[in-house]
Design an enzyme around this catalytic site. Structure first.
Site: not given
Length: 1370
Positions: A318, A754
């Site tokens: 701050e 597949e």
């Protein structure tokens, strides 16, 4: 040079030209200097700093862009994102060569103007940028700082808020603090205690900074604010969220204090600790620093997020009392903060730094953990394997840890003031068992070249030998390595029948024991093993944080390419581990399970060359295994097959993350869903459709033919799949498929691949299939490392929380944590809100940004409901725990999680020969147990049957026959139906099993010591004598000798009972009403299901959640029951029963059941387990039935120790016996001797009320876990001070006031009467002459009244009205 000048000066002919030359050079140099000055001056004039005005967004953008253009060699301007209103979040990077990403320089950042109306930071950071750029090359300190540090400066994180703010507003009274969507950016970061509930859309500034933090891995940071003058350090909040005054330290608390002091002590005002802000004149901060939470609680702050999730230490500074001071103050603020800003940046170079590299190739190891012993906060290495660990001066032991590599620890690393000590690590992959699990240790050896920097290189190899060498020059840099060898490809391609495959798997398991583990998931119809090969650096166990992956092939027996590819893959991974970087990394970081054949029976009948046939497709029972799994849309009526059951159990036992099922007949990756409600061919979207598309493309794009989308032109010319992938249902509908079941019932995402148009190609074509699919198989495995992963743990002690739920906002599919609290959640790139929830804990949410490469680590630390930061309940007194109790609680947890109970079963085999025992032999068995194990058994008779056979009850406990009210008591009963004797045999075996293992197995011993176990093997011995073996549906022996079904004879109310209870029923009822039992388990037959109360038809069941949960515990530990497929064709109970659990009335509703009586009159939950479809199966099946029920029976012994237990006492400590404990406002249990109670409850939050005469009612809330021992509570009663429901004090005061009023009133009346009596005295003598007449009349009247009262007193209800009238007249 002097000699040359002397020679030239003595040569007259050269003097004039020389003078001219010198003059030219001087002028030229001066002009050059002037030009150099002028080349800088215009830009300085453009950015000349007056320190007396604020820059708005446009001006700020212009200044930063101008500076970046003028100093391109050290400055680069970029935006990390945009604000709500579309303003850029500018960041200036200042370092040497800012366009190059290179290791060796720690990253530092400053962020300002997070709150838009706190403006000093915005301007000060602009001044800092100008100062660093202008002084580079001029001031050595700045030059060194820029050359050695990667500095990032963001002047404004909230440009929208700044534009709304008003100069001179010191208190933030006007808008501007928050962003344009009114969100406080310093309350919007994910919080360690509360997560976050802020929508990402409303805080784009925060999301941009989070991504920036994650990407850059900053080392040190400062967040600049305004409103006072102080440096604040983590943590900013605490678990209790006490508003002020609660010091919340981080693991690096001392270091943070030091860093904060570096800033404050160089700030003339801050270091005094007395900001003297007008609005808080009394506020002081010792030394100008403060712990954030001690100042005030700030959940969702940025500095804590940096520390916990970003590798970065950040403090908040701050700068000024006034948030938006007049511009005239800016020059003063710059002068106050300049030295602090610079000194703080320099602290990024303290501590320890170095690199972590891989031993084989020298490649950098990113995301390796750097662990400092004694500081429970780790950080990870960057992309170049570099790390920077800030530390205070001292001596430390430091370890580098990376999954799949041998950890290295360097002891006695000396950290001194000033520059960081360099410690480099070289980690070798774990290749053999000798190296596995080894931590290589070394000691720091300071380099002699520089007293300020010590450099250590710690090297681990595949043996335990350690080499330590000081760094010299660039010797740490890897030398030029020879080209990486090409991976070894499989050499032998052929079709493997079952015997050949088995030998292949055994061979590789034997040859590579350190990275392989061969096991069977179950057996096929024809008793072939369903083999699984695990390949991982630690193949026998699940490693925390390491995902589980699987490949399954040959589900259809005639689709064989997948089977052969997986055998090739096993060979490829084994032979290339340790030499090929990709394979080594995959094996080290993944636990890979490979099942080459799920249908070995079908394979054996299939024929080579089959293109599109069906021979061998199904299993030996002729069922299609990929139509045999439970389905979300359709009811699968076919019986569940052994292969299906085995795989389902397998998937439930391991936390798989990703899977592929390899098929044949086309060339495409197929992803869920495989069917839909309509059963039509259309897209069936899963919640994770994007993820499934991503992982599917990862495979298809690596197959040179698949991604084209035209798989089988010759066979199916019209078929096309974009990118070589398809949604299953959009191709064709497949109910009962395995991939959907994986997704819906486990954490695993599975696709079906597949592999080719021909189902069973000729062996000569197999090399081609390997070449086409090798990259796809590897790339698909990499996908398991996408998305997010992490650990959900308890904030108190850091222990992992199993079965916690991980949910992703807007994706309706959750995953759960594994036994140690670790989880994996596949996701596509993007930013997500992720929430962790667990029973008994507060949910926690956070944001995660998933990149396209790698996995984002998101850990959750959950806080228990109704607990303080230390985890203790805030209500009432707390029971103390001794070490023995903690040890037992740990045992319950171990047996409840993962494979704990399974390991107990495996570790306690018993030799047994099963046979059916009639009454005489049964009596001999239970007597024999008491004779052989007298210290833990006690036998008593409950009564006798109709035909005078004894109904035995065997107690097993460490103190049999003694009352131990603090221990739970469990009842196992069987044989209520004599024609179902399996339960009887199981309980006799169970009793023998417990007795034999007592004193041998620690877990069994402890369970017996802590539990009172009562076993009633046969309630209906007469019926058992009449039953006939191998009669699966016969009712012979069902009833007792009077022909009564005993399970319809339990009635507690006399009004419900038509005839006297049967002797067997009476014996059991007397036992049940003892009310000391916590749980009862009854075994029956004729089905495969666990049922819970009630048998009678009731609309609602109190506490149904708990009852259903108890039944599910048994079912889930049974290998078949939990699958929900009864398969009982003999009694019509085909189909699916969810989880194998149902309410008893739904199976067969009837009155007078034993479980209903136990609930209503024994206050004890009872479940009935039907152990198999056949009532009286052949004796050969008893061994299998025992194997199936051994674990579930043990699980009940574990479960009886859960729920809630406690002690009820008064304030003096006296136990309150007979107090009523009301659970969730319904079910009641009672305290027993000593004031103890124990109630089983389903996991979750529950309300408990305690009621006792003369005491005030008490309430508590408890949290029940599915894996922890019972929550122990103490309930203390206060005396009931209420009268008629009102406080005693109020009633007493009211009564006193009333009495006072009555006394006063009586006095007044007496006074009035006394006054009147004087006037009336003279009239009384006139009455005396008539006294005798009055007395006679009164005497007659009173006699009549007594007769009337007497008549009424003895009047019978049957008397008529006339008789009553007559009596009154007498």
């Amino acid at each position: 040079m002097a000699l040359i000048w002397e020679h030239l000066s003595t040569t007259p002919k050269l003097r004039v030209p020389l003078f001219a030359l010198i003059l030219f050079l001087v002028v030229s140099l001066g002009d050059a200097r002037l030009h150099r000055t002028r080349s800088v001056t215009p830009s300085r004039e453009e950015t000349v700093e007056t320190y007396n005005r604020y820059y708005n967004y446009v001006e700020l953008t212009d200044i930063l862009q101008s500076l970046a253009q003028k100093y391109p060699q050290i400055a680069k301007l970029s935006s990390i994102g945009r604000s709500v209103d579309g303003r850029e979040l500018w960041v200036m990077r200042i370092t040497k060569d800012p366009n190059i990403e290179a290791p060796g320089k720690p990253k530092f950042k400053y962020v300002g103007n997070m709150h838009g109306d706190e403006t000093v930071s915005r301007q000060v950071l602009v001044y800092l940028v100008e100062y660093l750029l202008a002084e580079y090359g001029e001031e050595p300190r700045i030059t060194e700082l820029v050359d050695t540090t990667d500095i990032y400066i963001m002047p404004s994180m909230n440009p929208d808020g700044f534009e709304k703010s008003i100069e001179g507003d010191c208190n933030g009274d006007n808008e501007g603090r928050n962003n344009a969507r009114n969100k406080d950016l310093n309350r919007s970061f994910p919080d360690q205690f509360d997560g976050t509930s802020v929508s990402p859309d409303s805080i784009p500034e925060v999301m941009a900074v989070i991504r920036w933090i994650k990407e850059k891995k900053f080392v040190l940071s400062g967040n600049l604010h305004g409103g006072t003058v102080v440096a604040s350090y983590p943590f900013d909040d605490s678990a209790s969220h006490q508003q002020q005054g609660h010091y919340s330290p981080s693991e690096d608390d001392s270091l943070f204090r030091h860093l904060a002091l570096v800033y404050s002590q160089r700030h003339p005002i801050m270091k005094t600790g007395q900001p003297n802000c007008p609005d808080a004149m009394d506020e002081t901060f010792k030394d100008g620093i403060t712990n954030g939470a001690q100042w005030y609680d700030v959940p969702g702050g940025m500095q804590d997020y940096n520390y916990l999730y970003g590798n970065c230490l950040e403090i908040t500074v701050e700068l000024s009392c006034c948030k938006y001071p007049p511009a005239s103050e800016l020059h003063k603020e710059w002068n106050l903060n300049r030295e602090s800003l610079l000194a703080y940046i320099e602290k990024v170079h303290i501590g320890v730094r170095g690199y972590v590299k891989e031993a084989i190739s020298g490649a950098a190891l990113s995301n390796a953990n750097i662990v400092v012993v004694g500081i429970r906060h780790n950080l990870t290495t960057g992309n170049y394997g570099d790390y920077y660990r800030l530390l205070l001066p001292g001596t430390y032991n430091i370890t580098a840890v990376a999954p799949g590599y041998t950890s290295v620890t360097v002891y006695s690393v000396h950290v001194m003031e000033g520059k960081a000590t360099e410690v480099n690590f070289t980690l070798a992959p774990v290749v053999n068992e000798a190296a596995g699990g080894t931590t290589v240790t070394t000691y720091s050896v300071p380099s002699t070249s520089d007293t300020n920097i010590s450099t250590t290189t710690a090297i681990s190899s595949n043996s335990t030998h350690t080499q330590v060498t000081p760094s010299e020059g660039n010797k740490d840099s890897p030398s030029v390595l020879p080209p990486e060898p090409q991976p070894i490809q499989p050499q032998e391609f052929r079709h493997h029948n079952y015997a050949d495959m088995e030998l292949f798997l055994r061979k590789y398991s034997s040859e590579f024991p350190s990275i392989t583990h061969l096991y069977s998931a179950g057996r096929s119809v024809e008793d072939r093993e369903l083999y699984v090969m695990v390949i991982s650096d630690n193949p026998n166990v699940h490693e925390h944080g390491e995902p589980e992956f699987k490949y399954i092939a040959n589900m259809h027996g005639n689709e064989v390419v997948g089977r052969e590819l997986l055998l090739n893959l096993i060979e490829y991974l084994c032979r290339n581990y340790g030499t090929d970087t990709e394979v080594t990394k995959l094996v080290n970081n993944t636990r890979i399970h490979i099942m080459p054949s799920m249908n070995p029976d079908g394979y054996e009948v299939a024929t080579e060359g089959d293109v599109k046939g069906y021979k061998g497709r199904n299993n030996s029972n002729n069922f299609d295994l990929n139509r045999n799994f439970p389905d979300q849309f359709s009811t699968i009526t076919e019986p569940r097959q052994p292969e299906t059951i085995a795989v389902m159990n397998w998937l439930k036992s391991i936390p798989f993350v990703l899977s592929a099922n390899l098929h044949g007949g086309s060339l495409v990756v197929n992803y869920p869903y495989d069917d839909d409600k309509k059963g039509t061919t259309e897209y069936s979207l899963s919640p994770d459709d994007k993820v499934f598309q991503q992982v599917s493309r990862a495979y298809s794009q690596e197959n040179p033919l698949m991604h084209n989308g035209h798989p089988c032109d010759d066979l199916y010319p019209g078929e096309y799949f974009e990118d070589g992938i398809t949604n299953g249902a959009n191709w064709y509908n497949v109910p009962g498929g395995m991939q959907d079941w994986n997704y819906l019932n486990t954490n695993c995402f599975e696709v079906t691949i597949e592999l080719g148009c021909v189902k069973y190609p000729m062996a000569k074509n197999l090399p081609r299939y390997w070449e086409q699919n090798r990259r796809g198989l590897l790339q698909f495995m990499h996908q398991v490392h996408r998305g997010v992963k992490g650990t959900v743990s308890d904030i108190r002690d850091g222990t992992g929380i199993p079965n916690a739920t991980i949910s992703v906002q807007e994706i309706d599919h959750n995953v759960t944590t594994a036994r140690a609290g670790d989880y994996w959640r596949l996701l596509t790139p993007g930013t997500y809100s992720i929430t962790a929830t667990a029973h008994g804990y507060k949910p926690l949410s956070t944001y995660a940004t998933v990149s396209k490469d790698g996995v984002e680590v998101v850990d959750f630390r959950l806080k228990r409901v109704h607990s303080d930061p230390n985890g203790q309940s805030l209500e009432g007194p707390q029971p103390t725990q001794n070490p023995s109790e903690k040890e037992f609680q740990s045992l319950i947890k171990d047996l409840s999680l993962g494979q704990g109970l399974e390991q107990l079963v495996r570790n306690t085999p018993t030799e047994n020969t099963f046979r059916y025992r009639r009454y005489k032999e049964l009596s001999g068995v239970v007597r024999g147990l008491t004779l052989n194990f007298p210290q833990i058994t006690s036998l008593r008779s409950l009564g006798q049957s109709v035909e005078f056979r004894t109904i035995w009850a065997l107690e097993i406990s460490n103190k049999p026959g003694e009352a131990e009210p603090s221990e739970p008591k469990i009842r196992f009963v069987a044989g209520i139906h004599g024609n179902a004797p399996v339960g009887t045999e199981l309980l006799l075996e169970f009793a023998a099993f417990l007795c034999i293992n007592y004193g041998k197995n620690p877990a069994i011993t402890r369970l017996i010591n802590e539990t009172r176990i009562v076993i009633v093997p046969s309630i209906n011995p007469d019926g058992r004598e009449q039953a006939v073996e191998k009669q699966c549906t016969s009712t012979q022996g069902l009833s007792n000798a009077h022909g009564k079904d005993l399970d319809t004879d339990f009635f507690g109310n006399a009004s419900q009972r038509v005839v006297e209870a049967q002797p067997e029923t009476r014996a059991m009822m007397d036992m049940i009403v003892d009310k000391s039992y916590t749980l009862s388990v009854a075994l029956d037959g004729g089905s495969l299901v666990a049922t819970y109360p009630y048998d009678k038809p009731v609309q609602s069941v109190e506490n149904e959640g708990t009852l259903k949960y108890l039944a599910s515990v048994y079912a889930n530990n049974h290998p078949k029951m939990h699958l929900g497929d009864t398969g009982c064709s003999n009694n019509g109970q085909m189909g699916n029963i969810p989880d194998g659990v149902m309410r008893a009335a739904e199976r067969q509703s009837h009155m007078g059941s034993m479980k209903d009586f136990s609930m209503d009159f024994g206050h004890c939950p009872e479940i009935t387990v039907y152990t198999g479809c056949c009532l009286f199966p052949p004796v050969e099946q008893l061994a299998t039935l025992w194997a199936e029920n051994k674990k579930p029976l043990l699980s009940m012994l574990v479960e009886v120790h859960k729920g809630v237990r406690g002690l009820v006492r008064d304030k003096s400590g006296k136990p309150v016996v007979g107090a009523i404990i009301v659970l969730n406002g319904g079910v009641r249990v009672y305290t027993t001797e000593g004031g103890y109670f124990h109630a089983l409850l389903a996991p979750g939050n529950h309300n408990i009320e305690a009621v006792a005469d003369g005491y005030q009612q008490q309430r508590q809330e408890v949290v029940i876990s599915s894996y922890e021992a019972a929550s122990s509570i103490i309930i203390e009663f206060d005396m009931d001070n209420s009268i008629f429901g009102l406080p005693r004090e109020f009633v007493v005061a009211s009564a006193a006031a009333s009495m006072t009023a009555l006394v006063v009133t009586a006095c007044i009346i007496w006074c009035v009467c006394a006054a009147k009596s004087n006037r009336q005295k003279d009239g009384f003598h006139r009455l005396r002459q008539h006294r005798d007449d009055y007395e006679d009349e009164i005497r007659l009247t009173s006699m009549g009244s007594k007769k009337s009262l007497l008549a009424h007193e003895f009047q019978d209800e049957s008397e008529s009205d006339e008789e009553t009238l007559y009596a009154n007249k007498i």
